[in-house]
Motif scaffolding. Structure first.
Motif, mmCIF file in Angstrom:
data_model
loop_
_atom_site.group_PDB
_atom_site.id
_atom_site.type_symbol
_atom_site.label_atom_id
_atom_site.label_comp_id
_atom_site.label_asym_id
_atom_site.label_seq_id
_atom_site.Cartn_x
_atom_site.Cartn_y
_atom_site.Cartn_z
ATOM 1 N N ALA A 34 -5.695 -81.406 -11.748
ATOM 2 C CA ALA A 34 -5.453 -82.489 -12.690
ATOM 3 C C ALA A 34 -6.229 -82.246 -13.984
ATOM 4 C CB ALA A 34 -5.873 -83.821 -12.069
ATOM 5 N N PRO A 35 -5.799 -82.845 -15.080
ATOM 6 C CA PRO A 35 -6.522 -82.671 -16.349
ATOM 7 C C PRO A 35 -7.926 -83.260 -16.295
ATOM 8 C CG PRO A 35 -4.317 -83.566 -16.711
ATOM 9 C CD PRO A 35 -4.575 -83.651 -15.242
ATOM 10 N N THR A 36 -8.814 -82.693 -17.099
ATOM 11 C CA THR A 36 -10.176 -83.222 -17.182
ATOM 12 C C THR A 36 -10.196 -84.596 -17.825
ATOM 13 O OG1 THR A 36 -11.082 -80.991 -17.353
ATOM 14 C CG2 THR A 36 -12.497 -82.779 -18.090
ATOM 15 N N THR A 37 -9.361 -84.784 -18.846
ATOM 16 C CA THR A 37 -9.318 -86.048 -19.567
ATOM 17 C C THR A 37 -7.895 -86.594 -19.573
ATOM 18 O OG1 THR A 37 -8.947 -84.893 -21.659
ATOM 19 C CG2 THR A 37 -11.234 -85.384 -21.060
ATOM 20 N N GLU A 38 -7.756 -87.849 -19.980
ATOM 21 C CA GLU A 38 -6.433 -88.452 -20.050
ATOM 22 C C GLU A 38 -5.534 -87.688 -21.013
ATOM 23 O OE1 GLU A 38 -4.230 -92.615 -21.325
ATOM 24 O OE2 GLU A 38 -6.403 -92.609 -20.969
ATOM 25 N N LYS A 39 -4.317 -87.414 -20.576
ATOM 26 C CA LYS A 39 -3.336 -86.686 -21.381
ATOM 27 C C LYS A 39 -2.027 -87.461 -21.495
ATOM 28 C CE LYS A 39 -5.738 -83.009 -22.354
ATOM 29 N NZ LYS A 39 -6.008 -82.594 -23.748
ATOM 30 N N SER A 40 -2.133 -88.776 -21.549
ATOM 31 C CA SER A 40 -0.939 -89.591 -21.689
ATOM 32 C C SER A 40 -0.170 -89.216 -22.946
ATOM 33 C CB SER A 40 -1.313 -91.082 -21.753
ATOM 34 O OG SER A 40 -1.893 -91.497 -20.546
ATOM 35 N N ALA A 41 1.157 -89.230 -22.847
ATOM 36 C CA ALA A 41 2.064 -88.962 -23.971
ATOM 37 C C ALA A 41 1.919 -87.549 -24.529
ATOM 38 C CB ALA A 41 1.879 -90.000 -25.082
ATOM 39 N N CYS A 42 1.455 -86.617 -23.708
ATOM 40 C CA CYS A 42 1.332 -85.230 -24.181
ATOM 41 C C CYS A 42 2.649 -84.475 -24.044
ATOM 42 C CB CYS A 42 0.233 -84.500 -23.425
ATOM 43 S SG CYS A 42 0.598 -84.189 -21.681
ATOM 44 N N GLY A 43 3.638 -85.085 -23.377
ATOM 45 C CA GLY A 43 4.918 -84.418 -23.206
ATOM 46 C C GLY A 43 4.797 -83.154 -22.368
ATOM 47 N N HIS A 44 5.786 -82.295 -22.483
ATOM 48 C CA HIS A 44 5.844 -81.077 -21.672
ATOM 49 C C HIS A 44 5.174 -79.930 -22.431
ATOM 50 C CE1 HIS A 44 8.564 -78.082 -19.298
ATOM 51 N NE2 HIS A 44 7.398 -78.271 -18.701
ATOM 52 N N SER A 45 3.880 -80.114 -22.732
ATOM 53 C CA SER A 45 3.164 -79.149 -23.579
ATOM 54 C C SER A 45 2.333 -78.185 -22.747
ATOM 55 C CB SER A 45 2.266 -79.883 -24.569
ATOM 56 O OG SER A 45 1.335 -80.711 -23.905
ATOM 57 N N LEU A 46 2.369 -76.929 -23.165
ATOM 58 C CA LEU A 46 1.528 -75.873 -22.610
ATOM 59 C C LEU A 46 0.440 -75.514 -23.611
ATOM 60 C CD1 LEU A 46 3.980 -73.256 -21.034
ATOM 61 C CD2 LEU A 46 2.130 -74.407 -19.823
ATOM 62 N N THR A 47 -0.736 -75.167 -23.124
ATOM 63 C CA THR A 47 -1.837 -74.750 -23.990
ATOM 64 C C THR A 47 -1.770 -73.240 -24.187
ATOM 65 O OG1 THR A 47 -3.187 -76.575 -23.188
ATOM 66 C CG2 THR A 47 -4.338 -74.756 -24.271
ATOM 67 N N LEU A 48 -1.468 -72.811 -25.407
ATOM 68 C CA LEU A 48 -1.256 -71.385 -25.686
ATOM 69 C C LEU A 48 -2.303 -70.778 -26.609
ATOM 70 C CD1 LEU A 48 2.619 -71.466 -26.288
ATOM 71 C CD2 LEU A 48 1.398 -70.986 -24.149
ATOM 72 N N THR A 49 -3.172 -71.584 -27.202
ATOM 73 C CA THR A 49 -4.071 -71.068 -28.235
ATOM 74 C C THR A 49 -5.513 -70.918 -27.777
ATOM 75 O OG1 THR A 49 -4.401 -73.321 -29.050
ATOM 76 C CG2 THR A 49 -2.646 -72.017 -30.084
ATOM 77 N N ARG A 50 -5.811 -71.198 -26.523
ATOM 78 C CA ARG A 50 -7.171 -71.039 -26.011
ATOM 79 C C ARG A 50 -7.118 -70.914 -24.496
ATOM 80 N NH1 ARG A 50 -7.771 -76.079 -24.079
ATOM 81 N NH2 ARG A 50 -6.661 -77.721 -25.198
ATOM 82 N N PRO A 51 -8.158 -70.325 -23.906
ATOM 83 C CA PRO A 51 -8.183 -70.181 -22.440
ATOM 84 C C PRO A 51 -8.500 -71.510 -21.764
ATOM 85 C CG PRO A 51 -10.211 -69.336 -23.388
ATOM 86 C CD PRO A 51 -9.323 -69.682 -24.548
ATOM 87 N N LEU A 52 -8.135 -71.596 -20.488
ATOM 88 C CA LEU A 52 -8.368 -72.798 -19.696
ATOM 89 C C LEU A 52 -9.169 -72.438 -18.450
ATOM 90 C CD1 LEU A 52 -4.771 -74.281 -19.968
ATOM 91 C CD2 LEU A 52 -6.809 -75.198 -21.063
ATOM 92 N N ASN A 53 -10.029 -73.342 -18.027
ATOM 93 C CA ASN A 53 -10.911 -73.085 -16.890
ATOM 94 C C ASN A 53 -10.685 -74.091 -15.767
ATOM 95 O OD1 ASN A 53 -12.426 -70.985 -18.259
ATOM 96 N ND2 ASN A 53 -13.346 -72.631 -19.462
ATOM 97 N N PHE A 54 -10.588 -73.582 -14.541
ATOM 98 C CA PHE A 54 -10.594 -74.434 -13.366
ATOM 99 C C PHE A 54 -12.028 -74.835 -13.041
ATOM 100 C CE2 PHE A 54 -6.480 -72.506 -12.854
ATOM 101 C CZ PHE A 54 -5.724 -73.421 -12.129
ATOM 102 N N VAL A 55 -12.236 -76.110 -12.786
ATOM 103 C CA VAL A 55 -13.538 -76.607 -12.348
ATOM 104 C C VAL A 55 -13.345 -77.238 -10.975
ATOM 105 C CG1 VAL A 55 -15.460 -78.151 -12.843
ATOM 106 C CG2 VAL A 55 -14.222 -77.054 -14.735
ATOM 107 N N GLU A 56 -13.988 -76.676 -9.962
ATOM 108 C CA GLU A 56 -13.815 -77.177 -8.600
ATOM 109 C C GLU A 56 -14.641 -78.431 -8.387
ATOM 110 O OE1 GLU A 56 -13.589 -75.505 -4.009
ATOM 111 O OE2 GLU A 56 -14.633 -74.330 -5.549
ATOM 112 N N ILE A 57 -13.977 -79.518 -8.042
ATOM 113 C CA ILE A 57 -14.649 -80.785 -7.752
ATOM 114 C C ILE A 57 -15.051 -80.842 -6.287
ATOM 115 C CG2 ILE A 57 -14.431 -83.299 -7.820
ATOM 116 C CD1 ILE A 57 -14.344 -81.886 -10.561
#
Length: 259
Positions: A34-57
């Motif tokens: 799940a996202p770290t923060t609220e992403k309401s109304a973000c539509g079907h967007s992919l993050t292409l301009t920076r890396p993303l990290n998994f954080v294990e809860i």
């Protein structure tokens, strides 16, 4: 054991997500990204301009650092699954608030399900409609939503997903006690009346900035098959089959003639 992948757009610490996971655990092995923060109304967007990290809860529960619901599903299939071991179903939600009518196009919740079906995995987006600025959730919780998603997933696991490829189920739960629910109703997406309210402010240095406000929303009167909005108003759980092919087939001949 069935493999269930879960995401949302309200963030990893959402009470709606917690309720969904609790409901699904008896039905299979549940993995959450799940996202770290609220992403309401973000539509079907992919993050292409920076890396993303998994954080294990905790075990099988990850937050994706500033990722979108689409990112969560896309990358979960790389990190947690293989081509030989894919989820049997993806569930996105339980969203806090409705996703009806053309709001589906804005919705991060719906987009998590969209990404799943693009990847060939059956999917459901589920949202809890509320009233009185959310006080109905404080009173009623998510019991009807939990009961509804269990019923649907059990039926899918017993009879297979009811839709062809690139289609998902968009489910909205009315803000009523479970005892008052009249059952499920298959619907079409209604038509919203949208405002375009935004508030202008100035920072201490006088620079102008804007907040996109909550628009005044209404519903158009329509004829034909019952809409999601009408079903919710009548006390039904609304199930709308959503097709990702947005071609306006009815207009192809007219457009050919115009050209």
């Amino acid at each position: 054991m069935k493999q269930i992948l879960v995401t949302n757009d309200d963030g990893f610490d959402s009470e709606g997500l917690e309720a969904l996971v609790e409901a699904l655990k008896p039905l299979g092995h549940v993995s959450v990204v799940a996202p770290t923060t609220e992403k309401s109304a973000c539509g079907h967007s992919l993050t292409l301009t920076r890396p993303l990290n998994f954080v294990e809860i905790e075990k099988d529960f990850y937050k994706l650092d500033d990722g979108t619901p689409t990112d969560c599903i896309f990358l979960a299939l790389n990190k947690l699954f293989t081509e030989e071991n894919r989820p049997d179903i993806v569930i996105s939600g339980i969203n806090i608030g409705s996703n009806m009518g053309e709001d589906i196009t804005y919705s991060g919740t719906a987009s998590g399900a969209m990404e799943a079906v693009l990847q060939g995995i059956p999917a459901i987006a589920i949202s809890q409609v509320y009233k009185d600025q959310g006080k109905s959730i404080d009173t009623l919780g998510y019991e009807l939503a939990k009961e509804s998603i269990v019923t649907l997933v059990e039926k899918i696991f017993a009879k297979e997903f009811p839709l062809p490829s690139r289609r998902f189920l968009n489910v909205n739960i009315p803000p009523i006690p479970s005892s008052e629910c009249k059952g499920f109703k298959v619907t079409r997406a209604g038509n919203r009346l949208y405002g375009h309210h935004a508030e202008v402010h100035h920072n201490p240095r006088g620079k102008e900035y804007y907040w996109i406000g909550l628009p005044v929303l209404g519903w158009m009167e329509t004829t034909g098959h019952v809409t999601d909005f009408e079903a919710i108003n009548d006390g039904y759980v609304s199930i709308t089959p959503v097709h990702l092919d947005m071609t306006s087939y009815d207009d192809i001949s007219a457009l050919d003639a115009w050209l």
